[in-house]
Structure formats: structure tokens, C-alpha cells
Design an enzyme around this catalytic site. Structure first.
Site, PDB file in Angstrom:
ATOM      1  N   ASP A  82      51.793  71.998  28.400  1.00 40.02           N
ATOM      2  CA  ASP A  82      52.226  71.313  27.199  1.00 40.02           C
ATOM      3  C   ASP A  82      52.275  72.293  26.033  1.00 40.02           C
ATOM      4  OD1 ASP A  82      52.306  68.914  28.569  1.00 40.02           O
ATOM      5  OD2 ASP A  82      50.247  68.383  28.031  1.00 40.02           O
ATOM      6  N   GLU A 112      45.575  76.536  28.796  1.00 37.68           N
ATOM      7  CA  GLU A 112      46.322  77.269  27.775  1.00 37.68           C
ATOM      8  C   GLU A 112      46.872  78.605  28.250  1.00 37.68           C
ATOM      9  OE1 GLU A 112      47.129  75.530  25.402  1.00 37.68           O
ATOM     10  OE2 GLU A 112      45.674  73.952  25.803  1.00 37.68           O
ATOM     11  N   ASP A 130      39.853  72.837  30.473  1.00 39.32           N
ATOM     12  CA  ASP A 130      40.761  72.412  29.408  1.00 39.32           C
ATOM     13  C   ASP A 130      39.983  72.624  28.110  1.00 39.32           C
ATOM     14  OD1 ASP A 130      42.334  71.181  27.522  1.00 39.32           O
ATOM     15  OD2 ASP A 130      42.661  69.342  28.668  1.00 39.32           O
ATOM     16  N   LEU A 132      40.519  72.197  24.896  1.00 45.38           N
ATOM     17  CA  LEU A 132      40.510  71.171  23.848  1.00 45.38           C
ATOM     18  C   LEU A 132      41.420  70.016  24.253  1.00 45.38           C
ATOM     19  CD1 LEU A 132      39.134  70.581  21.191  1.00 45.38           C
ATOM     20  CD2 LEU A 132      41.063  71.582  20.002  1.00 45.38           C
ATOM     21  N   ASP A 133      40.879  69.124  25.031  1.00 48.20           N
ATOM     22  CA  ASP A 133      41.610  67.937  25.467  1.00 48.20           C
ATOM     23  C   ASP A 133      41.820  66.993  24.288  1.00 48.20           C
ATOM     24  OD1 ASP A 133      42.421  65.750  27.445  1.00 48.20           O
ATOM     25  OD2 ASP A 133      40.682  64.854  26.463  1.00 48.20           O
TER      26      ASP A 133
END
Length: 356
Positions: A82, A112, A130, A132-133
Site C-alpha cells: 500500500d 514497508e 507491520d 504501523l498498522d
């Protein structure tokens, strides 16, 4: 039920408070003391101490009035990742720096990064994460979190080329996890972790910087009364999932009580509530990542007596084939997951993509 309050008091279910000491089982237990008590290896304790230091830094960044002014090059979203926000990148770098300093990490695989990173030939552990979900919620001060899982480095791969052994170490089945955790950044900063002998919750005491054991041996209720999903997508769902949601809303499922919907759109926050209160947190489309979201959270769910499923199979039994592999994810109470799976057609195949 008692839980530990602040300033050296134990608060009972009736609201009365009594003084208590620190450490040694009759008072507060820090996460470091807990790990020693649980006979966690020295190497794993060192790794976790560095990971939790990184998470405390991220908690401070998330709560900072200046986080909106952070300027970094976020790059472009790849086909598998994303679009990152600035705090995603900063959180990723904070964790990578801590892992390098720990001396205990061989590999880091992160949402990331396009590919996992080889850190050290001598590190005994592989960390998938992850950083920073839920970061799209930061500007609205909605809870976010960090998710990570820890594997042992596969020594039998040591003689392979670096790129190959980095990827293969990161693609271990969730059944091989050594430890798993998430940190929730909300009204309190909460750590939930498991080393394979139950799931335990800790709360950050900002006055000392310690994570204090506040939720020992969490057990998810066998059945809840809450479902968590973005049901604005109802008309994209398969018939089986629509039937299941229709039935539990009306009290026509196996539980005669009508279910309520609670949806934050932050995986860590929705899962944390489900872990404590029971029910189901789900995303029925191929969206969440097997390696660093579904596997660590399913490990925690199972250690608390719950389940993690893709709608057909146990998450921890799946063999990852790609670092950023996506899948449907259903987490929660065992009876609720079993009932949901009985409807058969619950994985959303129509996946138009959504701007919000």
C-alpha cells in the site's frame, strides 16, 4: 476479577483499592520480569527489549503534536504494498535501527520494504512485522498499532546466497513462530505477547517507561456478541457471508442473542477488542498479509483459546509463497469462527478495490 492499578494499588472488581508491592508475583510485574519468570531465553529477551524500546519511540511519535510535520520520501506504492505515510517509514526505520543494535536479528521482513532485509549473519532470529498498522487513521487520532512475529533463523539455509536465504527465512509457516506480539497505541499503550504459553497483556506505565502485566493469561470467550467488518461492502460479499451476518444480526444464528457491529478499521484495535470481549474481527477479501499480519495475530488468538482462519483453513497451517501475500482473515472466538465457516461461501472474490 482484580487488575493492577497505578501508583502501587490493586483495584478489585468492586472498586476498592489496596496497596501492593512491586515484582515477585505479589505486585506489579514488568515485561522483563515476566520474561525471566517464563524462562524466555536470554537472546530472545534481548531481542524483545530492543523491539519494545522501538515501540515506545513509535508510541511517542504517534502521540506527538508534530507528527504531521514529518517529511520523508515515502516513495510509490508497489503492486504488492500500500502507499506508505511518513510515519510508516519513520516507524520502519526506528524498528530496523533497534534490530540492528540488538545483535539478535538475522532478517527483518516488513510491510514497508519490497524485500526482506538481511541484518546479521550471527542473529538467531527472523522478525516479520507491520511497523504501523492503521496508519491512514493517524490524522483522526484513531488507534494504530505495531504487529510482529519472531522465528528462529533456519541454520540449514546459511550457505545459500544472501537474497535467497533472506526470503526463505521470512516465508516460514506460522506454525513455526517462536513468539508474537502487537502493541496498540490508543488511550493506553498496550502490549499483547505470547512465547507459546498463553497470551498476556501489558500496559505501558509512562511514569517509569515499563510495560506492566495487567492482563495475565488472556482467554477469549468461546463465543462473543460482536462482529467487526466493513459492512458497507455487504453487496460485494458472497451469499454465505451475507447470510451469516443477516442471521447473527437478527439472533437467528447459533447464539440466540442479536450481535452488534463494532468496526474501527484498524486491525490491531479491532483484534484487541475481539480478544477481550469475544466475537469475530474479519476482512473477507484478499487484503491482509499472511506473513506479518495474519500469522502473528492468529498465533496470539490460538494461544488465547481463539482461532485464525482464511474462511477455509487454519491460518497457521498455510505455507507462505510471497512476502506480501494477501488473503481473507477471520479472527476470534472458536465457536463463532466455526459457525461462520459452516456457511461455506464466505471469502469475497469480487474485489473492486476501494479508495477509502
Amino acid at each position: 476479577m482484580d487488575f493492577c492499578g497505578i501508583s502501587g494499588f490493586k483495584i478489585g472488581a468492586g472498586g476498592s483499592a489496596t496497596a501492593s508491592g512491586h515484582g515477585n508475583g505479589d505486585g506489579f510485574l514488568t515485561v522483563g520480569e515476566f520474561m525471566s519468570k517464563e524462562d524466555v531465553s536470554d537472546e530472545l529477551q534481548v531481542l524483545f527489549s530492543h523491539l519494545l524500546y522501538a515501540c515506545k519511540r513509535i508510541a511517542a511519535l504517534v502521540a506527538s503534536p508534530f507528527n504531521s510535520s514529518i517529511v520523508v520520501d515515502v516513495g510509490a506504492a508497489s503492486g504488492e504494498r500500500d502507499q506508505a505515510k511518513p510515519l510508516d517509514i519513520v516507524a520502519n526505520e526506528v524498528i530496523l535501527s533497534s534490530l540492528r543494535k540488538s545483535g539478535k536479528a538475522a532478517v527483518m521482513a516488513s510491510e514497508e520494504d519490497d524485500a526482506p532485509i538481511w541484518i546479521s549473519d550471527n542473529g538467531p532470529f527472523v522478525v516479520v512485522l507491520d511497523p504501523l498498522d492503521g496508519s491512514r487513521n493517524i490524522d483522526a487520532s484513531i488507534p494504530t498499532g505495531t504487529i510482529f512475529g519472531v522465528y528462529h533463523r533456519l541454520a540449514e539455509l546459511d550457505n545459500l546466497p544472501v537474497q535467497e536465504k533472506t526470503v526463505l527465512n521470512s516465508l516460514q509457516s506460522g506454525s513455526k513462530l517462536t513468539a508474537s506480539a502487537y502493541v496498540l497505541y490508543s488511550s493506553a499503550t498496550i502490549l499483547c505477547l505470547s512465547f507459546g504459553s498463553g497470551t498476556h497483556g501489558f500496559t505501558l506505565d509512562h511514569s517509569t517507561g515499563d510495560f506492566i502485566l495487567t492482563h495475565p493469561n488472556i482467554r477469549i470467550p468461546p463465543r462473543g456478541q460482536i462482529y467487526s467488518v466493513n459492512d458497507a461492502r455487504y453487496f460485494d460479499w458472497p451469499e454465505g457471508l451475507r447470510r451469516y451476518i443477516d442471521n447473527i444480526r437478527q439472533g437467528k444464528g447459533n447464539n440466540p442473542k442479536k450481535y452488534s457491529a463494532r468496526y474501527i478499521c484498524s486491525l490491531v484495535a479491532d483484534f484487541h477488542r475481539t480478544l477481550l470481549y469475544g466475537g469475530i474481527a474479519m476482512n473477507p477479501r484478499d487484503h491482509l498479509r499472511l506473513v506479518y499480519e495474519a500469522n502473528p495475530l492468529s498465533f496470539l488468538a490460538e494461544q488465547a483459546g481463539g482461532r485464525g482462519s482464511n474462511g477455509k483453513s487454519r491460518i497457521l497451517s498455510l505455507q507462505p509463497v510471497k512476502i506480501h501475500q494477501r488473503l481473507p482473515l477471520f479472527l476470534g472466538s472458536p465457536d463463532d469462527i466455526q459457525e461462520l465457516e459452516s456457511y461455506g461461501d464466505i471469502q469475497q472474490k469480487v474485489n473492486p478495490g476501494y479508495d477509502v
